[in-house]
Design a protein around this motif. Structure first.
Motif, PDB file in Angstrom:
ATOM      1  N   LYS A 245     -45.691 -92.864  12.785  1.00  0.00           N
ATOM      2  CA  LYS A 245     -46.604 -93.301  11.727  1.00  0.00           C
ATOM      3  C   LYS A 245     -48.032 -92.841  12.014  1.00  0.00           C
ATOM      4  N   GLN A 246     -48.353 -92.707  13.304  1.00  0.00           N
ATOM      5  CA  GLN A 246     -49.671 -92.185  13.665  1.00  0.00           C
ATOM      6  C   GLN A 246     -49.793 -90.709  13.284  1.00  0.00           C
ATOM      7  N   ARG A 247     -48.709 -89.965  13.517  1.00  0.00           N
ATOM      8  CA  ARG A 247     -48.690 -88.542  13.167  1.00  0.00           C
ATOM      9  C   ARG A 247     -47.241 -88.090  13.047  1.00  0.00           C
ATOM     10  N   THR A 248     -46.850 -87.640  11.888  1.00  0.00           N
ATOM     11  CA  THR A 248     -45.465 -87.251  11.668  1.00  0.00           C
ATOM     12  C   THR A 248     -45.140 -85.935  12.366  1.00  0.00           C
ATOM     13  N   ASN A 249     -43.854 -85.785  12.673  1.00  0.00           N
ATOM     14  CA  ASN A 249     -43.329 -84.546  13.259  1.00  0.00           C
ATOM     15  C   ASN A 249     -44.011 -84.190  14.580  1.00  0.00           C
ATOM     16  N   LEU A 250     -44.349 -85.208  15.344  1.00  0.00           N
ATOM     17  CA  LEU A 250     -45.006 -84.990  16.631  1.00  0.00           C
ATOM     18  C   LEU A 250     -44.040 -84.296  17.589  1.00  0.00           C
TER      19      LEU A 250
END
Length: 308
Positions: free
Chosen positions: A253-258
């Motif tokens: 949720k903080q950054r997708t596709n991490l």
């Protein structure tokens, strides 16, 4: 086991200190068949000894160096493997190839080992190797792309390994990987800066960025509270693994596709299927929903878990 003492001391440890046994038990393979079947001016059958020397140098670098101040018994050494496929030889000492690294971890009270890390690089890994010179390494200085890359991944592996045993146990090692990245960033070699796509810079950044702190919880919940408890209490262990996937959901949720989240799921997806195949339908649904959100490309592998 002496290694268990790290739970109390890991966050205050000094990285460089004499100890009784090395940390890694790493097997190395250097494949040079492509060089033997193509016309390259610097290649001949008589040069095979260079590749044997390269293999030995990499083994000595990883297995013979002291990376922590902890004492590892032989049966406690970290099991990993390195494969280097050589694609080109552009000079007597310059090579281009593909580097792959895998690491495994034993599961408590069982004969089972679980994958922790699986890296497969692109086929453009450039480095120099001179068999008459040692693989010098200092995390704060750049001596060559081969030693810097190997050193970086040794610290990454140590970080993941110790995160899987203690909450935030890998923190000092991810910091060391960051030092290697910073010392190498200006070298001109690909993979070390933020502009080169999904690379060493970003994998290190994912593990040192406070916004993604739950990534470290995921390693701990999945392995120490999950897999290590399977022989004691399977329902509780499965709940811990679901908690780990929930940690990854929060990071996503903080950054997708991490990059780090995708690597985690890629390594674990078949194991997750095996663990939850006999689980109750509601747990299967939870796992399916979590994987679908954090790693859609892997959700197709869980199609039988979707009970809706």
């Amino acid at each position: 086991m002496r290694i268990r003492l790290f739970v109390a001391i890991i966050l205050t440890m000094t990285i460089f200190c004499a100890a009784q046994a090395q940390e890694f038990r790493c097997s190395v393979n250097v494949n040079y068949q492509k060089l033997m079947t193509t016309q390259q001016s610097y290649e001949s059958a008589g040069d095979k000894k260079v590749f044997e020397s390269m293999k030995q140098a990499i083994e000595d670098f990883v297995n013979g160096r002291q990376w922590t101040n902890l004492t590892f018994e032989p049966q406690e050494q970290i099991d990993c493997s390195i494969s280097l496929i050589l694609n080109q030889r552009t000079s007597a000492t310059d090579f281009v190839g593909q580097l792959s690294i895998q690491m495994r971890r034993p599961v408590y009270n069982s004969t089972y080992t679980t994958g922790l890390f699986n890296y497969m690089g692109q086929s453009n890994f450039m480095f120099s190797y001179n068999e008459s010179q040692p693989l010098d390494f200092d995390p704060n200085n750049f001596y060559g792309n081969l030693s810097a890359t190997l050193g970086y991944y040794c610290y990454i592996m140590l970080g993941i390994y110790f995160d899987s045993y203690a909450m935030n146990g890998g923190e000092p090692f991810f910091a060391m990987a960051q030092q290697v990245q910073q010392a190498t960033e200006s070298s001109g070699y690909a993979g070390w800066d933020s502009k080169s796509g999904r690379n060493r810079y970003w994998f290190m950044e994912n593990h040192t960025n406070g916004a993604y702190a739950e990534l470290h919880e995921a390693y701990y919940n999945y392995h120490r509270m999950g897999l290590d408890m399977m022989t004691k209490d399977q329902p509780q262990a499965r709940r811990a693994i679901i908690a780990a996937l929930t940690n990854l959901q929060h990071v996503n949720k903080q950054r997708t596709n991490l990059l780090s989240v995708q690597q985690f799921v890629d390594v674990k997806i078949q194991e997750i299927i095996s663990i939850f195949t006999p689980a109750p339908p509601e747990e299967k649904q939870q796992v399916y929903d979590l994987i679908k959100e954090i790693s859609p490309i892997n959700s197709a592998k869980l199609k039988d878990f979707n009970t809706k």
